[in-house]
Design an enzyme around this catalytic site. Structure first.
Site, PDB file in Angstrom:
ATOM      1  N   ARG A   3       0.820  -1.072  -0.036  1.00  0.00           N
ATOM      2  CA  ARG A   3      -0.151  -0.023  -0.070  1.00  0.00           C
ATOM      3  C   ARG A   3       0.851   1.372  -0.116  1.00  0.00           C
ATOM      4  O   ARG A   3       2.040   1.307   0.706  1.00  0.00           O
ATOM      5  CB  ARG A   3      -0.945   0.066   1.150  1.00  0.00           C
ATOM      6  CG  ARG A   3      -1.853  -1.122   1.274  1.00  0.00           C
ATOM      7  CD  ARG A   3      -2.751  -1.251   2.192  1.00  0.00           C
ATOM      8  NE  ARG A   3      -4.051   0.041   2.187  1.00  0.00           N
ATOM      9  CZ  ARG A   3      -4.395   0.856   2.967  1.00  0.00           C
ATOM     10  NH1 ARG A   3      -3.659   0.560   4.233  1.00  0.00           N
ATOM     11  NH2 ARG A   3      -5.252   1.665   2.851  1.00  0.00           N
ATOM     12  N   SER A   4       0.356   2.075  -0.910  1.00  0.00           N
ATOM     13  CA  SER A   4       1.274   3.532  -0.966  1.00  0.00           C
ATOM     14  C   SER A   4       1.501   4.128   0.369  1.00  0.00           C
ATOM     15  O   SER A   4       2.608   4.767   0.542  1.00  0.00           O
ATOM     16  CB  SER A   4       0.779   4.271  -2.084  1.00  0.00           C
ATOM     17  OG  SER A   4      -0.556   4.780  -1.438  1.00  0.00           O
ATOM     18  N   GLY A  18       4.378   2.388   1.720  1.00  0.00           N
ATOM     19  CA  GLY A  18       5.461   2.856   0.828  1.00  0.00           C
ATOM     20  C   GLY A  18       6.135   4.218   1.174  1.00  0.00           C
ATOM     21  O   GLY A  18       7.472   4.395   1.011  1.00  0.00           O
ATOM     22  N   ARG A  19       5.313   5.141   1.288  1.00  0.00           N
ATOM     23  CA  ARG A  19       5.916   6.536   1.654  1.00  0.00           C
ATOM     24  C   ARG A  19       6.520   6.628   2.825  1.00  0.00           C
ATOM     25  O   ARG A  19       7.251   7.414   3.269  1.00  0.00           O
ATOM     26  CB  ARG A  19       4.636   7.355   1.484  1.00  0.00           C
ATOM     27  CG  ARG A  19       4.244   7.667   0.302  1.00  0.00           C
ATOM     28  CD  ARG A  19       2.792   8.517   0.330  1.00  0.00           C
ATOM     29  NE  ARG A  19       2.039   8.253  -0.834  1.00  0.00           N
ATOM     30  CZ  ARG A  19       0.580   8.388  -0.703  1.00  0.00           C
ATOM     31  NH1 ARG A  19      -0.015   9.038   0.201  1.00  0.00           N
ATOM     32  NH2 ARG A  19      -0.033   7.911  -1.846  1.00  0.00           N
ATOM     33  N   THR A  66       3.338 -15.007   1.885  1.00  0.00           N
ATOM     34  CA  THR A  66       4.736 -14.446   2.584  1.00  0.00           C
ATOM     35  C   THR A  66       5.006 -13.239   2.128  1.00  0.00           C
ATOM     36  O   THR A  66       4.880 -12.940   0.903  1.00  0.00           O
ATOM     37  CB  THR A  66       5.673 -15.610   2.530  1.00  0.00           C
ATOM     38  OG1 THR A  66       5.332 -16.730   2.990  1.00  0.00           O
ATOM     39  CG2 THR A  66       7.063 -15.178   3.284  1.00  0.00           C
ATOM     40  N   LEU A  67       4.970 -12.188   2.869  1.00  0.00           N
ATOM     41  CA  LEU A  67       5.524 -10.916   2.617  1.00  0.00           C
ATOM     42  C   LEU A  67       6.814 -10.799   3.082  1.00  0.00           C
ATOM     43  O   LEU A  67       7.444 -11.147   3.905  1.00  0.00           O
ATOM     44  CB  LEU A  67       4.643  -9.854   3.343  1.00  0.00           C
ATOM     45  CG  LEU A  67       3.090 -10.002   2.901  1.00  0.00           C
ATOM     46  CD1 LEU A  67       2.389  -9.133   4.108  1.00  0.00           C
ATOM     47  CD2 LEU A  67       2.526  -9.656   1.623  1.00  0.00           C
ATOM     48  N   GLU A  68       7.692  -9.889   2.073  1.00  0.00           N
ATOM     49  CA  GLU A  68       9.051  -9.614   2.488  1.00  0.00           C
ATOM     50  C   GLU A  68       9.132  -8.113   2.605  1.00  0.00           C
ATOM     51  O   GLU A  68       9.174  -7.505   1.872  1.00  0.00           O
ATOM     52  CB  GLU A  68      10.040  -9.962   1.277  1.00  0.00           C
ATOM     53  CG  GLU A  68       9.876 -11.311   0.664  1.00  0.00           C
ATOM     54  CD  GLU A  68       8.684 -11.571  -0.516  1.00  0.00           C
ATOM     55  OE1 GLU A  68       8.499 -10.565  -0.817  1.00  0.00           O
ATOM     56  OE2 GLU A  68       8.514 -12.660  -0.646  1.00  0.00           O
ATOM     57  N   GLN A  77      -2.172  -4.751  -1.049  1.00  0.00           N
ATOM     58  CA  GLN A  77      -3.406  -5.173  -1.824  1.00  0.00           C
ATOM     59  C   GLN A  77      -3.113  -6.146  -2.791  1.00  0.00           C
ATOM     60  O   GLN A  77      -2.067  -6.538  -3.380  1.00  0.00           O
ATOM     61  CB  GLN A  77      -3.641  -3.837  -2.782  1.00  0.00           C
ATOM     62  CG  GLN A  77      -4.109  -2.584  -1.894  1.00  0.00           C
ATOM     63  CD  GLN A  77      -4.243  -1.462  -2.740  1.00  0.00           C
ATOM     64  OE1 GLN A  77      -3.446  -1.061  -3.476  1.00  0.00           O
ATOM     65  NE2 GLN A  77      -5.543  -0.815  -2.585  1.00  0.00           N
TER      66      GLN A  77
END
Lengths: 240, 439
Positions: A121-122, A125-126, A146-148, A167
């Protein structure tokens, strides 16, 4: 059934596929704790949340993760991580430049005619948080994603299980004739609820061929550098 | 140890650690007194020795907590277990742990009685003791059960022990005079004496068996067929012996009594289970190797060799009455649960909904997390997941994973996958429930 076009699913289409009684066609993203917030009308994605299990990269006695240079690459992979369970209501801090694995809270199962992309999600990210690098999800996947996670920012970030972090965008998959694909990816590496820690780096054929191609001298010297106690005699090398 | 993550949302482990800390603070206080120049040498020596003993005791208390952290017990199940505890109205402080033991166990700790009476208890000890609802309960699950989630239905039995006093039984449930006469006759046949001690032993055995029936009844009410399958499975892996002892009624009888209850009603749990899964539940389902009881003479002989003539005579003579006693116990348990915890009763109609909602999806790698009807999601209950898990394990194991993984893979691999899916289901259903509870 009509000819399918390669399109992204709208939030309405996503919701409809999640409700279908046909198990072969049902898309599962569960639980959706807040449908109104996670599947917004007019959009084309499902927000997914941070789960409870984390794998933190730890200091390792291995010089490198070297699939063909160490005696037991699987062992070195598992030793690379320390597991951490953080319950709903708990928190975990990711420090600047730290890397860790996490899971989505949601369980995902893709039918044979859908694939997905996971995108951070932005808003995160910001702040410098990268959520996923392996973004493609194949048809037939079943499990928690799995998220890195990597904090590229300069400020520690406190993360809470349940926060929306990524997302999912869904796309139709068609076969050679342009019809919705019906063959599932039999034998795919990840099927069902699986561990976050990778089990292998290469498929069996690639591993066998590369193992044969990697020069014995290179293998041995790499193993020595890694502090391995593997006997260096060529006849005892398990990868020969 | 406070930095360790203890799963579930309950204060038990923290309260236990508070008691340990308070105990250590008290010991430290004694050492401080020993150091004072005004303390006489013999008093100082006594204080140091007492502090050492108390410190050792605190260490023992820490060991009792072993197995409670998230690395040792499947963290997914603790929250749902805690819901069972709350749902049954068990107000005691409690924690859960896994251990390398053969049996499930509910341990009661009455530390307040001993620790409150020590000299100069520290304020932290007083606070810790006051914050606990005594006796402190500890529920231990054997590590071997962790390999397959449906076996955890036995936990219902252990929690039943915590509320067994609430199940009231009439004093005329059994005629002790007739029973005692039969026991004495059997002992006299062997020229063995009997008397007041025999009377007391008989009541002890009877009370112990009744407690087991009560706990079986509670577990059956909250977990339905899953309890029978788990209980039978436990008997099976326990070696297939008769199971009868001065503390426990025979396994064969217990599983038969539970099955009779599952068959009661129109439709009962057994009928629903068979209708949806096609499997008829028999008294040896999931426990084909559990030995059926031999005749009274042979049983008496075997029990005599193990427990002595008196206990053997008591067990053998109580046995014919056990079924009658158990029927009354199960009835009273249902009355108590209907009165105190009606929402905890797992009814046949719920079993049918759970099996219809979740069994086919489970085989298609969709864990029992929630059901959606007209856009409204309802989380799966632990009891529902345990029953769906057993249904899959006993009737559909070959189907697990087939939709995506192909039909390959050993039975062990399919069982592991089933366990993973069920654990995931329990974890996420609990998350759904916690979320919904918040305004």
């Amino acid at each position: 059934m009509g000819r399918a076009s390669v399109t992204a699913l709208s939030s309405g289409a996503i919701a409809a596929r999640m409700e279908t009684a046909d198990l072969d066609r049902r898309l599962v993203v569960s639980p959706i704790l807040d449908p109104a917030a996670q599947i917004k009308p007019g959009q084309a994605a499902v927000d997914v949340r941070l789960g409870f299990d984390f794998c933190l990269v730890t200091a390792s006695r291995h010089g490198s993760i070297d699939e063909f240079g160490s005696e037991n690459p699987l062992e070195s992979l598992s030793e690379l991580y320390r597991r951490e369970f953080v319950p709903l209501g708990g928190r975990i801090t990711i420090h600047p430049h730290q890397f860790m694995l996490a899971q989505t809270l949601e369980y995902l199962r893709l039918p044979s005619d859908l694939m997905a992309y996971v995108v951070g999600r932005s808003t995160w990210g910001r702040l410098g948080l990268i959520v996923a690098t392996a973004v493609g999800i194949h048809p037939g996947f079943a499990g928690s994603l799995t998220l890195e996670l990597r904090n590229l920012g300069e400020t520690p970030l406190t993360l809470y299980p349940g926060q929306a972090v990524a997302q999912l965008f869904f796309h139709h998959v068609v076969d050679a004739s342009g019809e919705p694909a019906s063959e599932k990816a039999a034998g795919t590496q990840y099927t069902g609820t699986v561990d976050m820690i990778p089990r292998r780096l290469s498929d069996a054929v690639t591993a066998r061929k590369l193992r044969g191609l990697v020069r014995p001298h290179d293998r041995m010297s790499t193993a020595d550098e890694a502090g391995s106690e593997t006997p260096t005699g060529a006849d005892q090398n398990p990868f020969q | 140890m406070r930095a360790v993550t203890y799963p579930g949302h309950h204060p038990g482990p923290g309260q236990w650690l508070d008691v340990v800390s308070g105990t250590l603070d008290t010991a430290m206080g004694w050492l401080e007194v020993a150091r004072l120049p005004t303390t006489a040498d013999d008093e100082a020596l006594r204080r140091v020795r007492d502090a050492e003993e108390l410190g050792r005791f605190a260490y023992q208390l820490l060991q009792e907590l072993d197995g409670a952290d998230a690395d040792q017990i499947p963290h997914q199940i603790v929250g749902p277990f805690q819901r069972w505890v709350r749902g049954l109205g068990i107000g005691n402080s409690i924690f859960f742990r896994a251990d390398h033991v053969a049996n499930y166990e509910l341990a009661r700790f009455y530390l307040d009685e001993s620790l409150k009476n020590v000299d100069d208890p520290s304020p932290s000890l007083r606070r810790a003791l006051d914050s606990v609802e005594w006796p402190f309960l500890r529920l231990t699950v054997p590590s071997q059960a962790m390999g397959m989630l449906p076996h955890f239905a036995i936990v219902g039995h252990e929690l039943g022990h915590a509320i067994q006093e609430r199940i009231a039984l009439g004093s005329n449930i059994v005629d002790p005079t007739a029973l005692l006469s039969a026991i004495r006759r059997r002992l006299e046949e062997e020229n063995l004496p009997s008397g007041r001690a025999t009377d007391l032993e008989m009541h002890k055995v009877l009370a112990s068996w009744i407690q087991e029936f009560k706990s079986d009844a509670v577990a059956l009410l909250i977990a339905g067929p899953a309890f029978l399958f788990a209980l039978s499975g436990f008997f099976e892996i326990s070696g297939g012996s008769y199971g009868i002892s001065p503390t426990h009624p025979p396994s064969d009888l217990r599983r038969r009594l539970v099955l009779e209850r599952l068959r009661a009603g129109a439709p009962g749990h057994a009928e629903v289970f068979e209708r949806v899964t096609g499997m008829r539940i028999e008294d040896d389902s999931n426990s084909p190797n559990v030995a059926r009881l031999p005749g009274a003479a042979e049983l008496y002989s075997e029990l005599k060799a193990r427990y002595g003539a008196e206990q053997a005579a008591i067990c053998v003579e109580v046995l014919p009455l056990a079924e009658e006693i158990a029927a009354a116990v199960f009835d009273e348990a249902e009355i108590m649960m209907t009165r105190d915890a009606p929402d905890m009763i797992y009814r046949p109609e719920q079993l049918e909904r759970d099996l219809l909602d979740h069994l086919d999806p489970l085989c298609a790698l969709i864990p029992p997390i929630e059901t959606r009807h007209e856009g409204v999601a309802r989380p799966a209950s632990l009891s529902g997941t345990l029953n769906v898990g057993w249904a899959a394990l006993l009737t559909r194991l070959d189907d697990i994973g087939r939709p995506t993984a192909g039909a390959t893979g050993s039975e062990t691999m399919r069982m592991e996958k089933l366990h993973e899916l069920l654990l995931k289901g329990v974890e996420l259903a609990e998350a759904r429930t916690m979320w919904d509870e918040r305004p």
